[in-house]
Design an enzyme around this catalytic site. Structure first.
Site, PDB file in Angstrom:
ATOM      1  N   GLY A  96       8.394  12.939  -7.424  1.00  0.00           N
ATOM      2  CA  GLY A  96       7.092  12.391  -7.054  1.00  0.00           C
ATOM      3  C   GLY A  96       6.236  13.252  -6.158  1.00  0.00           C
ATOM      4  O   GLY A  96       5.143  12.832  -5.772  1.00  0.00           O
ATOM      5  N   LYS A 141      -1.334  -2.391   0.052  1.00  0.00           N
ATOM      6  CA  LYS A 141      -2.051  -1.983  -1.154  1.00  0.00           C
ATOM      7  C   LYS A 141      -2.729  -3.146  -1.876  1.00  0.00           C
ATOM      8  O   LYS A 141      -3.789  -2.969  -2.483  1.00  0.00           O
ATOM      9  CB  LYS A 141      -1.108  -1.261  -2.123  1.00  0.00           C
ATOM     10  CG  LYS A 141      -0.790   0.176  -1.726  1.00  0.00           C
ATOM     11  CD  LYS A 141      -0.039   0.886  -2.833  1.00  0.00           C
ATOM     12  CE  LYS A 141       0.141   2.359  -2.507  1.00  0.00           C
ATOM     13  NZ  LYS A 141       0.784   3.103  -3.620  1.00  0.00           N
ATOM     14  N   GLY A 200       9.733  -0.681 -13.746  1.00  0.00           N
ATOM     15  CA  GLY A 200       9.077  -1.268 -12.584  1.00  0.00           C
ATOM     16  C   GLY A 200       7.582  -1.358 -12.797  1.00  0.00           C
ATOM     17  O   GLY A 200       6.986  -0.561 -13.537  1.00  0.00           O
ATOM     18  N   SER A 220       5.712  10.126   6.476  1.00  0.00           N
ATOM     19  CA  SER A 220       4.773  10.536   5.439  1.00  0.00           C
ATOM     20  C   SER A 220       4.380  12.015   5.540  1.00  0.00           C
ATOM     21  O   SER A 220       4.225  12.571   6.632  1.00  0.00           O
ATOM     22  CB  SER A 220       3.513   9.669   5.513  1.00  0.00           C
ATOM     23  OG  SER A 220       2.534  10.134   4.594  1.00  0.00           O
ATOM     24  N   LEU A 221       4.176  12.627   4.374  1.00  0.00           N
ATOM     25  CA  LEU A 221       3.673  13.995   4.297  1.00  0.00           C
ATOM     26  C   LEU A 221       2.149  14.038   4.224  1.00  0.00           C
ATOM     27  O   LEU A 221       1.558  15.119   4.246  1.00  0.00           O
ATOM     28  CB  LEU A 221       4.244  14.701   3.060  1.00  0.00           C
ATOM     29  CG  LEU A 221       5.772  14.810   2.961  1.00  0.00           C
ATOM     30  CD1 LEU A 221       6.167  15.536   1.681  1.00  0.00           C
ATOM     31  CD2 LEU A 221       6.339  15.522   4.169  1.00  0.00           C
ATOM     32  N   SER A 222       1.500  12.882   4.146  1.00  0.00           N
ATOM     33  CA  SER A 222       0.046  12.832   3.984  1.00  0.00           C
ATOM     34  C   SER A 222      -0.729  13.536   5.093  1.00  0.00           C
ATOM     35  O   SER A 222      -1.717  14.218   4.814  1.00  0.00           O
ATOM     36  CB  SER A 222      -0.420  11.375   3.860  1.00  0.00           C
ATOM     37  OG  SER A 222       0.067  10.810   2.671  1.00  0.00           O
ATOM     38  N   SER A 234      -0.388   2.209   2.105  1.00  0.00           N
ATOM     39  CA  SER A 234       0.883   2.062   1.408  1.00  0.00           C
ATOM     40  C   SER A 234       1.432   0.688   1.780  1.00  0.00           C
ATOM     41  O   SER A 234       0.701  -0.146   2.328  1.00  0.00           O
ATOM     42  CB  SER A 234       1.831   3.197   1.783  1.00  0.00           C
ATOM     43  OG  SER A 234       2.951   3.188   0.920  1.00  0.00           O
ATOM     44  N   TYR A 285       9.980  11.131  -3.879  1.00  0.00           N
ATOM     45  CA  TYR A 285      10.046  12.549  -3.541  1.00  0.00           C
ATOM     46  C   TYR A 285      10.998  12.833  -2.369  1.00  0.00           C
ATOM     47  O   TYR A 285      11.183  13.988  -1.989  1.00  0.00           O
ATOM     48  CB  TYR A 285       8.656  13.112  -3.231  1.00  0.00           C
ATOM     49  CG  TYR A 285       7.939  12.452  -2.075  1.00  0.00           C
ATOM     50  CD1 TYR A 285       8.141  12.876  -0.760  1.00  0.00           C
ATOM     51  CD2 TYR A 285       7.038  11.422  -2.290  1.00  0.00           C
ATOM     52  CE1 TYR A 285       7.485  12.278   0.296  1.00  0.00           C
ATOM     53  CE2 TYR A 285       6.371  10.811  -1.242  1.00  0.00           C
ATOM     54  CZ  TYR A 285       6.598  11.250   0.048  1.00  0.00           C
ATOM     55  OH  TYR A 285       5.946  10.641   1.096  1.00  0.00           O
ATOM     56  N   ASP A 324      -3.560   6.641  -7.375  1.00  0.00           N
ATOM     57  CA  ASP A 324      -2.155   6.856  -7.736  1.00  0.00           C
ATOM     58  C   ASP A 324      -1.988   7.227  -9.207  1.00  0.00           C
ATOM     59  O   ASP A 324      -1.243   8.161  -9.547  1.00  0.00           O
ATOM     60  CB  ASP A 324      -1.327   5.598  -7.446  1.00  0.00           C
ATOM     61  CG  ASP A 324      -0.939   5.466  -5.981  1.00  0.00           C
ATOM     62  OD1 ASP A 324      -0.842   6.505  -5.299  1.00  0.00           O
ATOM     63  OD2 ASP A 324      -0.727   4.327  -5.527  1.00  0.00           O
TER      64      ASP A 324
END
Length: 287
Positions: free
Chosen positions: A254, A69, A129, A19-21, A65, A233, A105
């Site tokens: 994304g 969720k 989706g 994750s980039l979070s 995630s 992404y 989101d």
């Protein structure tokens, strides 16, 4: 410097270490000189144990995630309105001992889209989706001028439940949402001809899930002025976006959504507004 008063935030998911979070939020804490750190918790624990850990350890806030969720929703003490409609949360704050859940989101997606394409008229949407992120985008769409959404979803055990939730969202926002079987290529082709924006909210195209969310010839049926977007992404340009770009369509991945939804989570936790442009440039430079 970490002190005895440093607030702890983090991402709870599996897998999570990609994750980039952490980079986004820790840059945010630095931006506002907040004594806090954001970590990754790669966990497969039961939802009840996750909720208990947040309370017991005094974790100030978490992002969620897969696979949490939806499973943590019943364990919240309070749900914000958007999260109630969507039935999924991606952000939890510990407030006076209570767990408060929200979903950033949807607004994150539309904020990123408007930032890059401020003059885009997105009234007719095709959504591929309808998982947690897809439903959040659908719920938020009415706040950004969307009039009609055509949703394409596989006929699986969640189909009826998603159909019922879409009816609730449509009635709440007085908008048109039509659900189709993903296998109905004729309906998809007709929807693509008039779409202003096509959104891939499936996992097809991710590094570990290669593929296209629709047959390649259908991509050429997308209206020439239509924006083609993907929530993925990594990779930065999926095969879907590559084919759309080759057909002359504007595209967006994304990454912008990731940053903007993070900014909304940051604001939900701290009350501070995150300046996202420096973070976007830092991510692009890093990766």
């Amino acid at each position: 410097m970490i002190s005895g008063y440093t607030a702890l935030y983090g991402l709870v998911a599996h897998p999570a270490h990609h994750s980039l979070s952490p980079m986004i939020h820790n840059l945010g804490f630095k931006q506002h000189q907040i004594d806090a750190r954001y970590l990754v918790f790669d966990s497969q624990a039961q939802p009840q144990n996750i909720a208990t850990a947040i309370r017991t350890l005094g974790v100030a806030g978490v992002n969620l995630s897969m696979p949490y969720k939806q499973s943590l929703v019943p364990l919240m003490d309070e749900l914000m309105p958007a999260a109630q409609l969507v039935g999924a949360i991606n952000t939890v704050a510990l407030q006076s001992g209570k767990l408060v859940g929200t979903n950033t989101d949807g607004d994150g997606f539309w904020r990123a889209l408007q930032k890059r394409y401020p003059n885009l008229a997105s009234q007719q949407i095709v959504m591929l989706g309808a998982g947690g992120a897809g439903l959040a985008i659908i719920e938020a769409a009415a706040r950004y001028g969307v009039a009609t959404i055509q949703v394409f979803k596989r006929q699986n055990p969640t189909y009826v439940a998603v159909e019922q939730r879409l009816v609730t969202i449509a009635n709440h926002h007085s908008m048109s949402i039509v659900l189709h079987d993903y296998a109905d290529e004729q309906a998809l082709q007709h929807a693509l001809i008039t779409a202003d924006c096509v959104i891939n909210a499936t996992n097809l195209g991710m590094v570990n899930t290669p593929g296209l969310p629709m047959a390649a010839p259908l991509i050429r049926q997308i209206a020439p002025t239509c924006l083609v977007t993907d929530l993925i992404y990594a990779p930065r340009q999926t095969a879907f976006l590559q084919l759309a770009a080759q057909s002359g369509h504007s595209t967006q991945n994304g990454l912008g959504m990731l940053i903007e939804q993070a900014a909304l989570s940051f604001q939900f936790w701290t009350g501070r507004v995150l300046q996202t442009d420096p973070i976007y440039h830092a991510l692009m430079k890093e990766f």
